[in-house]
Every structure is written in C-alpha cells, then in structure tokens.
Design a protein around this motif. Structure first.
Motif, short mmCIF file in Angstrom:
data_model
loop_
_atom_site.label_atom_id
_atom_site.label_comp_id
_atom_site.label_asym_id
_atom_site.label_seq_id
_atom_site.Cartn_x
_atom_site.Cartn_y
_atom_site.Cartn_z
N VAL A 72 12.55 12.54 9.89
CA VAL A 72 13.15 12.50 8.56
C VAL A 72 13.44 11.05 8.17
CG1 VAL A 72 15.16 13.14 7.18
CG2 VAL A 72 14.11 14.81 8.70
N ASP A 73 14.02 10.29 9.11
CA ASP A 73 14.32 8.89 8.83
C ASP A 73 13.07 8.03 8.86
OD1 ASP A 73 17.12 9.21 8.51
OD2 ASP A 73 17.35 9.31 10.68
N THR A 74 12.16 8.30 9.79
CA THR A 74 10.94 7.50 9.89
C THR A 74 10.11 7.60 8.61
OG1 THR A 74 10.84 7.82 12.29
CG2 THR A 74 8.81 7.13 11.19
N LEU A 75 9.97 8.81 8.09
CA LEU A 75 9.12 9.02 6.91
C LEU A 75 9.85 8.74 5.60
CD1 LEU A 75 7.16 12.21 8.05
CD2 LEU A 75 6.41 9.82 8.10
N ASN A 76 11.16 8.58 5.66
CA ASN A 76 11.89 8.14 4.48
C ASN A 76 11.73 6.63 4.37
OD1 ASN A 76 13.64 8.00 2.27
ND2 ASN A 76 15.43 7.75 3.60
N HIS A 77 10.53 6.25 4.08
CA HIS A 77 10.11 4.83 4.09
C HIS A 77 9.53 4.51 2.72
CE1 HIS A 77 7.91 1.19 5.18
NE2 HIS A 77 8.55 1.18 6.33
N PRO A 78 9.80 3.34 2.19
CA PRO A 78 9.30 3.02 0.84
C PRO A 78 7.78 3.02 0.71
CG PRO A 78 10.24 1.07 1.90
CD PRO A 78 10.64 2.25 2.73
N ALA A 79 7.06 2.98 1.83
CA ALA A 79 5.60 3.00 1.76
C ALA A 79 5.05 4.41 1.58
CB ALA A 79 4.99 2.38 3.02
N VAL A 80 5.83 5.43 1.94
CA VAL A 80 5.32 6.81 1.96
C VAL A 80 5.30 7.40 0.55
CG1 VAL A 80 5.70 9.16 2.79
CG2 VAL A 80 6.05 7.21 4.33
N LYS A 81 4.10 7.72 0.09
CA LYS A 81 3.92 8.32 -1.23
C LYS A 81 3.98 9.83 -1.17
CE LYS A 81 0.71 8.26 -5.19
NZ LYS A 81 -0.54 7.65 -5.71
N GLN A 82 3.32 10.40 -0.13
CA GLN A 82 3.38 11.85 0.02
C GLN A 82 3.12 12.26 1.46
OE1 GLN A 82 0.60 13.62 -2.73
NE2 GLN A 82 -1.12 13.42 -1.35
N ILE A 83 3.64 13.44 1.78
CA ILE A 83 3.48 14.02 3.11
C ILE A 83 2.79 15.37 2.94
CG2 ILE A 83 4.67 14.82 5.19
CD1 ILE A 83 7.07 13.03 4.20
N ASN A 84 1.69 15.57 3.65
CA ASN A 84 0.92 16.80 3.56
C ASN A 84 1.04 17.59 4.87
OD1 ASN A 84 -0.27 15.93 1.02
ND2 ASN A 84 -1.54 14.56 2.24
N LEU B 4 0.82 -1.21 0.00
CA LEU B 4 0.00 0.00 0.00
C LEU B 4 0.86 1.26 0.00
CD1 LEU B 4 -2.59 -1.24 2.64
CD2 LEU B 4 -3.07 -0.81 0.22
N ASN B 5 0.37 2.30 -0.69
CA ASN B 5 1.00 3.62 -0.68
C ASN B 5 0.40 4.43 0.45
OD1 ASN B 5 2.37 3.06 -3.18
ND2 ASN B 5 0.45 3.50 -4.24
N VAL B 6 1.25 5.09 1.23
CA VAL B 6 0.79 5.81 2.42
C VAL B 6 0.86 7.32 2.22
CG1 VAL B 6 1.21 6.25 4.86
CG2 VAL B 6 1.43 3.92 3.94
N HIS B 7 -0.22 8.00 2.61
CA HIS B 7 -0.28 9.47 2.62
C HIS B 7 -0.29 9.91 4.09
CE1 HIS B 7 -1.77 9.80 -1.69
NE2 HIS B 7 -1.82 8.50 -1.43
N ILE B 8 0.64 10.78 4.44
CA ILE B 8 0.75 11.31 5.80
C ILE B 8 0.24 12.74 5.81
CG2 ILE B 8 2.33 11.96 7.66
CD1 ILE B 8 2.26 8.99 7.43
N THR B 9 -0.70 13.05 6.69
CA THR B 9 -1.16 14.43 6.85
C THR B 9 -0.91 14.86 8.29
OG1 THR B 9 -2.86 14.23 5.15
CG2 THR B 9 -3.13 15.99 6.75
N THR B 10 -0.23 15.98 8.44
CA THR B 10 0.16 16.46 9.76
C THR B 10 0.13 17.99 9.81
OG1 THR B 10 2.01 16.53 11.35
CG2 THR B 10 2.58 16.33 9.01
N ALA B 11 -0.06 18.52 11.00
CA ALA B 11 0.07 19.97 11.18
C ALA B 11 1.53 20.38 11.13
CB ALA B 11 -0.54 20.39 12.51
N GLY B 12 2.43 19.46 11.39
CA GLY B 12 3.85 19.76 11.36
C GLY B 12 4.39 20.35 12.65
#
Length: 289
Positions: free
Chosen positions: A93-105, A77-85
């Motif tokens: 940076v390392d956690t989200l540098n993951h092959p499942a992550v398609k985009q970060i919002n 599955l492709n993962v979309h992350i949405t966060t206030a930041g």
C-alpha cells in the motif's frame, strides 16, 4: 524519434504462478538491474510518458520496487503496474502510493488459471482490502480489475459474475441492475474499474499461421524491453523471437534505427508483415480493417 503510447519494461521474468493461459512458467528467471533500468528510463523518456513494469513477470515480487519507482519518477515517467495480486503484502500500500504510479492493474483471471491454496473469497478479500487502504491514501491513481477472458461460448460468465458480485460487496458499492462483460468497463467506486477484454492466444512460431498482411502497433505505439535487456516490438514477444538488440549494450535510438526495426514499422504502415512471429499472431488481427 517515435512517440509511443506505452513502453513495457519488465523488472523480473518471475511470476510465481502457472496460469494455464500464460507462458510465464517456461521463462528462465531473470531481473533487470537498477543500473540498467536507470539507463533505459533515461532513454525511453524521449519516446513515451508511460511505462509498464510488466511483460509476464510480476513486479510485486521485486523486493526493492520502490527504488525502481524512484528512478521512473526522476525521469518524469508514469508507471503502470500489472499484477496477479496473489503476492500482495501490507507494505505494498505504501510502496505503490508513489507519485510515479498512474494505475494498478489486477489480472483477476489468474485465480481461475491456477490451483491456489486459498479460496477465491480470500484472494479477492486481499485485493479489496488493498484497494480500500490504498484509496484512503491516494485519490489520483487508477485501479483496474482485469477480466480478460471473454470467449464466444461465454464459458467464463459464471466466474466473472461471482468475482464482480464479491468485489462490489467487499468495496461497499452498489452493483448496477444490468451490466455486461461485453462492455469495456464497469465502474465500482471512484477510479476503481472492472476492465473486460477477450482471452487471447500468445503468439508463437508453432501457432497457426494467421496472415502475412495487416497492421500492428508494434514499434509505433508500443515496444517492450525484457528483464534480460532484450528489446522486442511488443509485449507478447516474451521469448525475444524478434530480438532487435540489447539495451545494456546498445542505445535504444540505435536499436530503433536499425534496418530490421525500420522494416517492421514500414511493413505495418503498408499492410505487410515482415516478421514470421507476427504472421502467427491472432491478436494482431484486431487491428485489421
């Protein structure tokens, strides 16, 4: 079974902020277990290729986020992350540098909707620093800066201009001579974009009646599974007003095959709104002809 564009799977109901345009502060905090998450991922992979770790909770508040990403990756599955930041950590940076992550919002309007103990410049600097560090490691995943606050009176324009100028400066990019938030996107650097949309009102039974006719993508192109396991037709139903069942106790196939689920889908196909909450949803009118 349905071929959905995206399914929202909420890891946690906790957001940590109290945006004046979002109901997150009213939620009881709950989180989805790894065991239940694995079951859900196994079932949704037959329904979609894209999932979002978000309804109103912020996935960056989940300490073992990497374990959830591993499960989604194993399910293809492709993962979309949405966060206030606001809760960005160096390790993200390392956690989200993951092959499942398609985009970060990044929902940048969240700063304006709170009284945060940091300046706007500090808030954006943290996000810009993350962006530059992440881009050095990852050239595949997209990063979107969301400014979903367009209103008819253009009251957010000065805030948006300040955010846009600061981000371009911090990323070392040249701001176009002309741009408009009435466009959908504005490119900053490679695979880093501003994304604009209208400010919307969350639907509720107390909101004004909109219509009992019309169309929506609920259960045909999207659905949501709350951190409690409750299955709902769309990502706006954070209270599970339209509770179709619980993914912990039932299979998604059975839930989507129920008479209530089929009535929702068939109703939308025929321009008829079967659920009361949907009759009070102004966002749905965007899909009407």
């Amino acid at each position: 079974m349905a071929n959905m564009k995206k399914i929202y799977i909420e890891l946690t109901s906790k957001c940590g902020l109290s945006c004046n345009f979002c109901p997150s502060a009213t939620r009881v905090t709950s989180g989805i277990s790894l065991e239940l998450f694995k079951k859900i991922n196994h079932e949704v992979k037959d329904l979609t290729k894209d999932i979002a770790y978000h309804v109103v909770g912020d996935p960056l508040l989940v300490n073992n986020l990497g374990e959830y990403l591993d499960i989604s990756y194993e399910a293809g599955l492709n993962v979309h992350i949405t966060t206030a930041g606001y809760y960005l950590k160096d390790s993200d940076v390392d956690t989200l540098n993951h092959p499942a992550v398609k985009q970060i919002n990044f929902s940048l309007n969240s700063y304006r909707g709170n009284n945060l103990p940091i300046s706007l410049d500090e808030y954006l600097q943290n996000i810009a620093d993350f962006t530059l560090r992440f881009r050095k490691k990852n050239s595949k995943s997209f990063i979107n800066y969301r400014l979903w606050n367009k209103e008819e009176d253009n009251s957010q324009q000065s805030y948006n201009d300040e955010v846009i100028h600061k981000i371009f400066e911090k990323l070392g990019a040249k701001l176009p001579g002309e741009y408009s938030v009435f466009d959908q996107r504005l490119r900053v650097i490679s695979k880093v974009l501003f994304n604009f949309d209208s400010l919307f009102e969350w639907p509720s039974l107390e909101a004004s009646f909109v219509s009992d006719k019309g169309y929506c993508h609920g259960l045909s192109s999207q659905m949501a599974i709350l951190s409690s396991g409750e299955v709902v037709p769309c990502c706006f139903d954070y209270k599970a007003v339209i509770n179709l069942g619980n993914a912990e106790r039932e299979s998604l196939q059975n839930i989507l095959s129920s008479e209530r689920s089929k009535a929702i889908v068939n109703g939308f196909k025929n321009g008829v709104i079967s659920e009361e909450l949907c009759k009070h949803c102004a966002y749905r009118s965007k899909f009407d002809d």
